[in-house]
Scaffold this active site. Structure first.
Site, PDB file in Angstrom:
ATOM      1  N   SER A 134     -36.406 -52.391  -2.410  1.00 24.93           N
ATOM      2  CA  SER A 134     -36.188 -53.110  -3.656  1.00 24.93           C
ATOM      3  C   SER A 134     -35.568 -52.179  -4.707  1.00 24.93           C
ATOM      4  O   SER A 134     -34.497 -51.623  -4.496  1.00 24.93           O
ATOM      5  CB  SER A 134     -37.516 -53.709  -4.128  1.00 24.93           C
ATOM      6  OG  SER A 134     -37.344 -54.569  -5.226  1.00 24.93           O
ATOM      7  N   ASP A 202     -35.199 -64.633   0.065  1.00 26.42           N
ATOM      8  CA  ASP A 202     -35.624 -63.771  -1.042  1.00 26.42           C
ATOM      9  C   ASP A 202     -35.175 -64.383  -2.365  1.00 26.42           C
ATOM     10  O   ASP A 202     -33.984 -64.580  -2.597  1.00 26.42           O
ATOM     11  CB  ASP A 202     -35.025 -62.372  -0.863  1.00 26.42           C
ATOM     12  CG  ASP A 202     -35.673 -61.324  -1.751  1.00 26.42           C
ATOM     13  OD1 ASP A 202     -36.112 -61.674  -2.865  1.00 26.42           O
ATOM     14  OD2 ASP A 202     -35.712 -60.147  -1.338  1.00 26.42           O
ATOM     15  N   HIS A 234     -39.155 -61.863  -0.685  1.00 26.61           N
ATOM     16  CA  HIS A 234     -39.160 -60.458  -1.108  1.00 26.61           C
ATOM     17  C   HIS A 234     -40.467 -59.760  -0.781  1.00 26.61           C
ATOM     18  O   HIS A 234     -40.475 -58.581  -0.442  1.00 26.61           O
ATOM     19  CB  HIS A 234     -38.913 -60.384  -2.615  1.00 26.61           C
ATOM     20  CG  HIS A 234     -38.477 -59.040  -3.102  1.00 26.61           C
ATOM     21  ND1 HIS A 234     -37.262 -58.473  -2.773  1.00 26.61           N
ATOM     22  CD2 HIS A 234     -39.100 -58.135  -3.893  1.00 26.61           C
ATOM     23  CE1 HIS A 234     -37.150 -57.292  -3.348  1.00 26.61           C
ATOM     24  NE2 HIS A 234     -38.260 -57.048  -4.025  1.00 26.61           N
TER      25      HIS A 234
END
Length: 333
Positions: A134, A202, A234
């Protein structure tokens, strides 16, 4: 520009309260302290596999709503399953690190981690693999763009840029001066084998972010087959499947060279916190006045804001126009 930067930092860094993992982190036997070039001290956990032989060292860069203390179970997991040493560093302003979170602070932090690993520990760049999740994809791509001799790079749920995550490609051109974490531009300077993992559903960092970074690496013959987790978002990526794909990627890389220098011996880190300055000296002060509470377990969720058989030599995907390796997919069910 200062006001814009301040807003960007507030949106990009929803750091968990510093006290959440402080007690667990301070008592960890593999804790070390590093110092950035701006004199800010940051904690890091350097987990070494206690057995003979050379292995890669992963530099792990965590997501924006977690910290190193909250990532400890995950570090143990990947170190064991991937058979690697792991250096997980903290960002400036996170957990018990000095300073306030910022884009530059993130870059300074990974530079300090790399300097410690290649200097104090004697690990050659060719023995280093970067892993960014991320937000952690930003310092990961930043360092990979600067260091041409790294063994490899792994990106999980990466972002193309800060603005592109929130507003798309077009907006990033108009807002370029205040667009943080421009991975889409820096990835063009990466020279090491790389792999991208992303969930197709996501909603925090949309799937196309990871896909475009993969395509940029693929066009230059640097991309290993991607891992697209069908229907996953995610924060629910299939962790074991992801780690197995990382293991498959690592098995294709050349064997790492042996460490060199004073800190090159293997084994477990001594149970003490060492202060290592990015520039080779000592300095700074650690604030021990912060309170503590029972640490959270597991890895935090990101905020919407922001063997025995010798492996075959690594083979990248052919550039566009050639026959591409089929991406690995996994269904949410």
């Amino acid at each position: 520009m200062g006001a814009v930067e301040s807003v960007v930092n507030k949106v990009a860094f929803p750091a968990p309260p510093r006290a959440y993992s402080e007690s667990q982190l301070r008592l960890h036997p593999d804790l070390v302290f590093l110092c950035t070039r701006r004199g800010l001290r940051i904690p890091a956990v350097h987990k070494r596999v206690a057995r003979a032989g050379h292995r890669y060292t992963l530099i792990y860069s965590h997501g924006n709503a977690e910290d190193v203390g909250l990532s400890l179970p995950y570090l143990d997991h990947i170190s064991k399953l991937l058979d690697v040493d792991v250096l997980a560093y903290e960002y400036v302003g996170y957990s018990i690190a000095d300073g306030r979170p910022s884009e530059q602070g993130v870059y300074d932090s990974i530079n300090a981690a790399f300097a410690y690993l290649t200097g104090e520990c004697g690990v050659a760049p060719e023995g280093v693999v970067l892993l960014g999740r991320s937000l952690g994809s930003a310092p990961t791509v930043h360092l990979a763009a600067q260091q041409p001799h790294l063994a490899g790079m792994i990106l999980q749920s990466p972002l193309a840029s800060g603005v592109r995550v929130l507003s798309g490609v077009a907006a990033s051109f108009f807002l370029a001066p205040c667009d943080p974490f421009r991975n889409y531009a820096k990835v063009r300077r990466v020279r090491c084998p790389s792999v991208v993992l992303h969930g197709t559903a996501d909603e925090v960092v949309p799937f196309w972010n990871g896909k475009c970074l993969h395509e940029a690496l693929h066009a230059r013959g640097l991309a290993f087959e991607p891992f697209w987790a069908t229907g996953r978002g995610h924060n629910d990526m299939p962790e074991d499947a992801c780690v197995q794909h990382m293991r498959k990627f690592l098995a294709t890389l050349p064997p790492p060279p042996p460490p060199q220098g004073v800190g090159a011996s293997g084994g477990t880190t001594l149970a003490l916190a060492r202060l290592i300055n990015y520039d080779g000296g000592l300095g700074g002060r650690l604030d021990d006045s912060r309170g503590s509470r029972e640490p959270l377990r597991g890895r935090a969720r990101d905020s919407p804001a922001a063997g025995s058989v010798a492996p075959e030599p690594w083979q990248p995907e052919p550039p566009r126009g050639g026959t591409s390796l089929a991406p690995v997919r996994i269904d949410a069910s």
